[in-house]
Design a protein around this motif. Structure first.
Motif, PDB file in Angstrom:
ATOM      1  N   LEU A 193       0.834  -1.203   0.000  1.00  8.34           N
ATOM      2  CA  LEU A 193       0.000   0.000   0.000  1.00  8.34           C
ATOM      3  C   LEU A 193       0.870   1.254   0.000  1.00  8.34           C
ATOM      4  CD1 LEU A 193      -2.821  -0.932   2.528  1.00  8.34           C
ATOM      5  CD2 LEU A 193      -2.893  -0.952   0.041  1.00  8.34           C
ATOM      6  N   ALA A 196       2.345   1.618  -3.382  1.00 13.31           N
ATOM      7  CA  ALA A 196       1.339   2.132  -4.308  1.00 13.31           C
ATOM      8  C   ALA A 196       1.159   3.630  -4.118  1.00 13.31           C
ATOM      9  CB  ALA A 196       0.010   1.407  -4.104  1.00 13.31           C
ATOM     10  N   VAL A 211      -2.296   7.107   4.413  1.00 11.32           N
ATOM     11  CA  VAL A 211      -2.378   5.643   4.405  1.00 11.32           C
ATOM     12  C   VAL A 211      -2.135   5.055   5.798  1.00 11.32           C
ATOM     13  CG1 VAL A 211      -1.497   3.514   3.392  1.00 11.32           C
ATOM     14  CG2 VAL A 211      -1.658   5.577   1.990  1.00 11.32           C
ATOM     15  N   PRO A 214      -4.594   6.623   8.928  1.00 10.28           N
ATOM     16  CA  PRO A 214      -6.003   6.185   8.954  1.00 10.28           C
ATOM     17  C   PRO A 214      -6.165   4.684   9.158  1.00 10.28           C
ATOM     18  CG  PRO A 214      -5.420   7.124   6.799  1.00 10.28           C
ATOM     19  CD  PRO A 214      -4.273   7.395   7.714  1.00 10.28           C
ATOM     20  N   LEU A 215      -5.223   3.902   8.609  1.00  4.78           N
ATOM     21  CA  LEU A 215      -5.338   2.455   8.795  1.00  4.78           C
ATOM     22  C   LEU A 215      -5.020   2.035  10.226  1.00  4.78           C
ATOM     23  CD1 LEU A 215      -3.813   1.040   5.502  1.00  4.78           C
ATOM     24  CD2 LEU A 215      -6.177   0.907   6.248  1.00  4.78           C
TER      25      LEU A 215
ATOM     26  N   LEU B  86      -5.059  -1.691  -3.454  1.00  2.00           N
ATOM     27  CA  LEU B  86      -6.074  -0.647  -3.284  1.00  2.00           C
ATOM     28  C   LEU B  86      -6.113  -0.262  -1.809  1.00  2.00           C
ATOM     29  CD1 LEU B  86      -8.942  -2.116  -5.477  1.00  2.00           C
ATOM     30  CD2 LEU B  86      -7.263  -0.391  -6.101  1.00  2.00           C
ATOM     31  N   PHE B  87      -6.362   1.023  -1.533  1.00  2.00           N
ATOM     32  CA  PHE B  87      -6.403   1.474  -0.141  1.00  2.00           C
ATOM     33  C   PHE B  87      -7.724   1.019   0.478  1.00  2.00           C
ATOM     34  CE2 PHE B  87      -3.914   4.822  -2.417  1.00  2.00           C
ATOM     35  CZ  PHE B  87      -2.686   4.351  -2.011  1.00  2.00           C
ATOM     36  N   PRO B  88      -7.666   0.128   1.486  1.00  2.00           N
ATOM     37  CA  PRO B  88      -8.911  -0.463   1.999  1.00  2.00           C
ATOM     38  C   PRO B  88      -9.794   0.535   2.738  1.00  2.00           C
ATOM     39  CG  PRO B  88      -7.022  -1.188   3.311  1.00  2.00           C
ATOM     40  CD  PRO B  88      -6.471  -0.414   2.151  1.00  2.00           C
ATOM     41  N   HIS B  89      -9.193   1.650   3.216  1.00  2.00           N
ATOM     42  CA  HIS B  89      -9.985   2.606   3.996  1.00  2.00           C
ATOM     43  C   HIS B  89     -10.593   3.688   3.118  1.00  2.00           C
ATOM     44  CE1 HIS B  89      -5.964   4.153   3.522  1.00  2.00           C
ATOM     45  NE2 HIS B  89      -6.347   5.343   3.907  1.00  2.00           N
ATOM     46  N   MET B  90     -10.356   3.594   1.808  1.00  2.00           N
ATOM     47  CA  MET B  90     -10.933   4.589   0.908  1.00  2.00           C
ATOM     48  C   MET B  90     -11.938   3.900  -0.018  1.00  2.00           C
ATOM     49  SD  MET B  90      -7.640   6.711  -0.362  1.00  2.00           S
ATOM     50  CE  MET B  90      -6.273   7.064   0.738  1.00  2.00           C
TER      51      MET B  90
END
Lengths: 295, 359
Positions: A193, A196, A211, A214-215, B86-90
């Motif tokens: 991630l 990316a 990224v 928030p995660l 892919l960003f899982p929180h978006m």
């Protein structure tokens, strides 16, 4: 049918344990907060017998006492303030540490985590007494600090028996409880991630705030709860390091039970503390959800 | 000038040479594939183009300008990752908007372009969903839309179809070809799947042990493999050890071990010993074949066969225990009946059906 039995077998014992050792004691406390104190401590009987027969011997006296003097609310607010400051510094210090551990080599991670939990291997009280020595007036730390301050034309300062000593030690005691949930969360992040994000044009700062951060929110929530809530009720640290100025609500509750022997007032204080903690956690959860649905 | 130029790229990890002296030019608008087994250096090469790794020596030039000193986030190159990342929180829309937000594009512009991108990958109604709620194929399309929205000079795709099942993979291959044509952006595609490489690419670089074994169009790679590795890696191939006995201008005679003399095309510099690479589908097989149509004609027996549905693969034993694989289509005209193991059979092939590879 079998699976239902299995479900009960698995969830039954812990439920029973919680019922006997948590729910019932809490209810006893709630009830106790409405009772009168006994003449020599303890509690007065619930039922009172007189000429008209038996009647309930309950009162709101303890709550009246709480609200009669602002000093109790002030103590509660002060306790919340200590807990907030402790939680804030734990978060600010634990986050980089947890991130560092999560991003280090797999072989080194276990060692670093071991170092984080190492303090748990020695007794809690002994570790607090150690701070008493570190912060004491003759300690190398205090002497060195005061020498430095005198060079700058300030000081000397006293550290032991101050709110500063209490919060410093609370941070020390609670820090692992912030590091561990944060690490557990950060360690699971998929490094692809970040690749990316970088590939799509994010610099280091943006990669963190868009990224990683928030995660890691579930880890932050867990860490904050694990640090904040226990600090609200703690009394050993302010007892040993706080002197008169560093007292927290936990000390008062303990005092009501063991010294003043006013169990109803001690119970009332405990209940009010629990309610306040639940309100704050509930509000925080609500705010978090509101913010989550906005984004 | 080529869009991307790789000059003598070297990348070693300790003693292991991941990329060992690779040079190639990739042209504007090309669908270029790096093909090879795992550990051949294709992914390392891709990571160096993306900027996540740097060559120890050699140059990477984009439009003739050095790329190595530019960090990944500043390169006009985007990647579709194998796991999609892919960003899982978006939400889907937020994922696609991410590169635009990093570029500080205005909000109105972003929402306009994201809506277009969603439509172009047929996910117009899924903008508010989270990646976890999408199927594999949909996630794949989101990853593509996200990587293309900034209109990069170069799109890198790291085995993007590996996680999909076969049906979906074929469909996505067609979509990829069409998408590439539509957007006109240069694609560099990494895969270990040779059929995928043959189907998708304008040109393929076959890699092995950090080197480029052959760089050519798919049909040339398939029909005229340059060496044993390429012949073996791409498709199935009979590899028969042989030695040159007589050379002519166009044809030559080679002696295959255990089979005898065979006519073959003279590749030019044939000499000594080598290998005859012969594709199974270029061999004629039947119970009885008219002699003389094709130069090489042998009698043998069916050693084994595999019924594959569309074709049957026969392993024919000829000469002194030589096994040759041949294909027979299972169409009504192609196969009168299934030949069983032990049946006598005849095989033949033209002199130019195979390729002689020098040792």
């Amino acid at each position: 049918m079998n699976s239902r039995i299995a479900k009960w077998l698995i969830s039954g014992p812990p439920s029973l344990y919680l019922l006997v050792f948590f729910v019932i004691p809490t209810l006893i406390m709630v009830l106790a907060s409405f009772r009168y104190a006994g003449e020599y401590g303890g509690l007065a009987p619930i039922l009172l017998h007189d000429a008209n027969g038996a009647h309930l011997n309950l009162t709101l006296e303890s709550y009246q006492e709480y609200f009669s003097d602002f000093i109790y609310t002030w103590l509660l607010l002060k306790t919340v303030l200590y807990a907030l400051v402790t939680t804030f510094f734990c978060l600010v210090m634990a986050y980089p540490l947890a991130l560092l551990i999560a991003r280090s080599e797999k072989k080194r991670r276990d060692l670093l985590i071991l170092l984080v939990i190492l303090p748990f291997w020695s007794n809690f009280l002994i570790r607090i007494y150690a701070w008493m020595i570190i912060l004491g007036p003759q300690s190398a730390f205090t002497v060195g600090l005061n020498d430095l301050l005198s060079l700058l034309g300030m000081g000397p300062v006293r550290m032991l028996f101050t709110p500063f000593a209490v919060v410093l030690c609370l941070i020390y005691v609670q820090l692992p409880f912030m590091v561990l949930p944060l690490y557990a969360n950060l360690e699971k992040h998929d490094p692809a991630l970040l690749d990316a994000a970088q590939d799509l044009g994010a610099n280091g700062w943006q990669r963190f705030w868009k990224v990683t951060f928030p995660l890691s929110l579930p880890g932050i929530y867990a860490g904050v709860a694990l640090v904040f809530i226990p600090v609200l009720g703690i009394f050993a640290v302010p007892d040993i390091l706080g002197g008169t100025k560093g007292i927290m609500i936990g000390n008062l509750i303990k005092q009501e039970f063991l010294e003043a022997r006013d169990w109803p007032f001690g119970s009332a204080l405990s209940i009010l503390l629990t309610v306040a903690a639940m309100l704050m956690v509930g509000m925080a959860a609500l705010l978090a959800r509101r913010k989550g649905s906005d984004a | 000038m080529a869009l991307l130029e790789l000059r003598n790229i070297e990348r070693h990890f300790g003693d292991f040479a991941a990329v060992n002296g690779v040079s190639m030019n990739i042209e504007q608008g090309e669908f270029f594939t790096l093909l090879g087994p795992s550990g051949c250096g294709k992914t390392t090469l891709l990571r160096m183009i993306a900027g996540f790794d740097s060559p120890q020596s050699g140059e990477i030039l984009l439009d003739g300008k050095d790329l190595v000193s530019i960090p990944p986030e500043k390169r006009p190159i985007h990647t579709v990752f194998q796991s999609y990342a892919l960003f899982p929180h978006m939400t889907v829309a937020q994922n696609i908007a991410f590169p635009l937000r990093m570029k500080k594009v205005s909000k109105e512009e972003i929402s306009k372009r994201v809506a277009e991108a969603l439509k172009s990958v047929r996910l117009g109604d899924r903008g508010g969903r989270y990646p976890g709620e999408l199927s594999g194929g949909q996630r794949q399309r989101v990853a593509l839309a996200r990587a293309l929205i900034n209109r990069p000079r170069l799109l890198l795709l790291d085995e993007p179809l590996a996680a999909l099942d076969m049906k979906l993979r074929e469909q996505m291959q067609l979509e990829l070809i069409n998408l590439q044509k539509e957007v006109g952006i240069t694609f560099i595609y990494v895969t270990h799947d040779q059929t995928e490489a043959l189907a998708l690419s304008h040109r393929i670089a076959v890699m092995n042990k950090g080197r480029v074994e052959q760089l050519d169009e798919p049909s040339n790679i398939y029909d005229h493999p340059k060496n044993r590795f390429v012949a073996d890696f791409i498709g199935t191939c009979n590899l028969l050890p042989a030695a040159v006995s007589v050379t002519g201008e166009e044809k030559m005679v080679i002696e295959i071990e255990g089979l005898g003399d065979v006519a073959a095309k003279n590749p030019g510099r044939a000499h000594g010993s080598g290998t005859l690479a012969l594709r199974p589908e270029k061999i004629r097989i039947a119970q009885k074949l008219e002699p003389g149509i094709e130069e090489n004609h042998f009698r043998g027996t069916v050693h084994d066969f595999l019924y594959m549905g569309d074709v049957t693969v026969y392993i024919v034993e000829v000469g002194d225990g030589v096994h040759i694989e041949a294909l027979l289509p299972n169409s009504a005209a192609g196969r009168p009946r299934i030949l069983a193991a032990g049946d006598p059979v005849e095989i033949s092939w033209r002199y130019d059906a195979g390729t002689f590879l020098n040792e």
